[in-house]
Write an enzyme that holds these catalytic residues in place. Sequence first.
Site, PDB file in Angstrom:
ATOM      1  N   THR A   6      97.837  40.567 114.211  1.00  0.00           N
ATOM      2  CA  THR A   6      98.968  41.398 113.811  1.00  0.00           C
ATOM      3  C   THR A   6     100.265  40.644 114.071  1.00  0.00           C
ATOM      4  OG1 THR A   6     100.128  43.517 114.118  1.00  0.00           O
ATOM      5  CG2 THR A   6      99.096  42.555 116.063  1.00  0.00           C
ATOM      6  N   ASN A   8     102.768  42.441 114.927  1.00  0.00           N
ATOM      7  CA  ASN A   8     103.442  43.423 115.768  1.00  0.00           C
ATOM      8  C   ASN A   8     102.932  43.314 117.204  1.00  0.00           C
ATOM      9  OD1 ASN A   8     104.157  45.849 117.114  1.00  0.00           O
ATOM     10  ND2 ASN A   8     104.308  46.941 115.169  1.00  0.00           N
ATOM     11  N   LYS A   9     103.752  42.762 118.085  1.00  0.00           N
ATOM     12  CA  LYS A   9     103.335  42.571 119.474  1.00  0.00           C
ATOM     13  C   LYS A   9     103.069  43.894 120.187  1.00  0.00           C
ATOM     14  CE  LYS A   9     107.986  42.328 121.260  1.00  0.00           C
ATOM     15  NZ  LYS A   9     109.094  41.619 121.686  1.00  0.00           N
ATOM     16  N   GLU A  34      97.871  41.791 101.508  1.00  0.00           N
ATOM     17  CA  GLU A  34      97.473  43.182 101.649  1.00  0.00           C
ATOM     18  C   GLU A  34      97.062  43.750 100.291  1.00  0.00           C
ATOM     19  OE1 GLU A  34      99.224  47.275 103.536  1.00  0.00           O
ATOM     20  OE2 GLU A  34      99.600  45.369 104.518  1.00  0.00           O
ATOM     21  N   ASP A  63      95.223  49.026 109.950  1.00  0.00           N
ATOM     22  CA  ASP A  63      96.176  49.491 108.958  1.00  0.00           C
ATOM     23  C   ASP A  63      96.434  50.942 109.277  1.00  0.00           C
ATOM     24  OD1 ASP A  63      97.674  48.608 106.533  1.00  0.00           O
ATOM     25  OD2 ASP A  63      96.790  50.463 105.766  1.00  0.00           O
ATOM     26  N   PHE A 140     107.755  52.570 119.048  1.00  0.00           N
ATOM     27  CA  PHE A 140     108.263  51.748 117.951  1.00  0.00           C
ATOM     28  C   PHE A 140     107.971  52.448 116.633  1.00  0.00           C
ATOM     29  CE2 PHE A 140     103.942  50.536 118.934  1.00  0.00           C
ATOM     30  CZ  PHE A 140     103.323  50.358 117.706  1.00  0.00           C
ATOM     31  N   GLY A 141     108.477  51.907 115.560  1.00  0.00           N
ATOM     32  CA  GLY A 141     108.201  52.430 114.227  1.00  0.00           C
ATOM     33  C   GLY A 141     108.675  53.859 114.036  1.00  0.00           C
ATOM     34  N   TYR A 142     107.776  54.699 113.587  1.00  0.00           N
ATOM     35  CA  TYR A 142     108.089  56.099 113.306  1.00  0.00           C
ATOM     36  C   TYR A 142     108.043  56.977 114.557  1.00  0.00           C
ATOM     37  CZ  TYR A 142     107.534  55.032 108.309  1.00  0.00           C
ATOM     38  OH  TYR A 142     107.667  54.515 107.041  1.00  0.00           O
ATOM     39  N   LYS A 161     101.075  58.616 125.296  1.00  0.00           N
ATOM     40  CA  LYS A 161     100.896  58.285 123.879  1.00  0.00           C
ATOM     41  C   LYS A 161      99.480  57.784 123.620  1.00  0.00           C
ATOM     42  CE  LYS A 161     102.543  55.193 120.261  1.00  0.00           C
ATOM     43  NZ  LYS A 161     103.449  54.095 119.913  1.00  0.00           N
TER      44      LYS A 161
END
Length: 184
Positions: A6, A8-9, A34, A63, A140-142, A161
């Site tokens: 990935t 994304n760390k 992708e 994904d 992170f992200g959403y 989480k």
Amino acid sequence: MITVVTGNKNKAAEVAAFFNGVEEVAHISFETIEPQSDSVSEVAEEKARQAYSALKRPLIVDDTGLFIEALKGFPGVYAAYVLDTVGNSGILKLMENVSEENRKAYFMTSIAFADEDGIHTFEGRVDGTIACKPRGDLGFGYDPIFEVSGKTLAEMDMSEKNSISHRARALMIFRDWYLAEKQI
């Protein structure tokens, strides 16, 4: 050893936390092409196929899709692209006239594990709602706009989480399978 593929760390750190003390986890950033599909499992499986073909070591890719009911499932499997282009503010703009009771959404993650024996996929889902405004500074992200039981994922520490998230659910299923399959 499992290699998490990935860019994304944060994702790599989540995976490492699930295998802490059980299996060594390495992280590598590797670009795959992708595929276009409405299925997170199909996308993850194809990315795993490409990565394993090039790297020749046991690995996982994932994904994730964000599916918002009021937006007819948008952004779906295009969640990363939408986050990069319009961000959380863009999603909130699209949702600004949607009532609180109609903000249902879910995250779906598919983890694809590839090794010399083939590819196996594992899915996790968490249902929630899209908050009316961002809250929290963790994650992170959403995470700041995705709410579960009154809290956004960005308001939860990693432990909380990881007990409920879509990726955590997929990772738990994968870890249980991996430990049984590899007899660790």
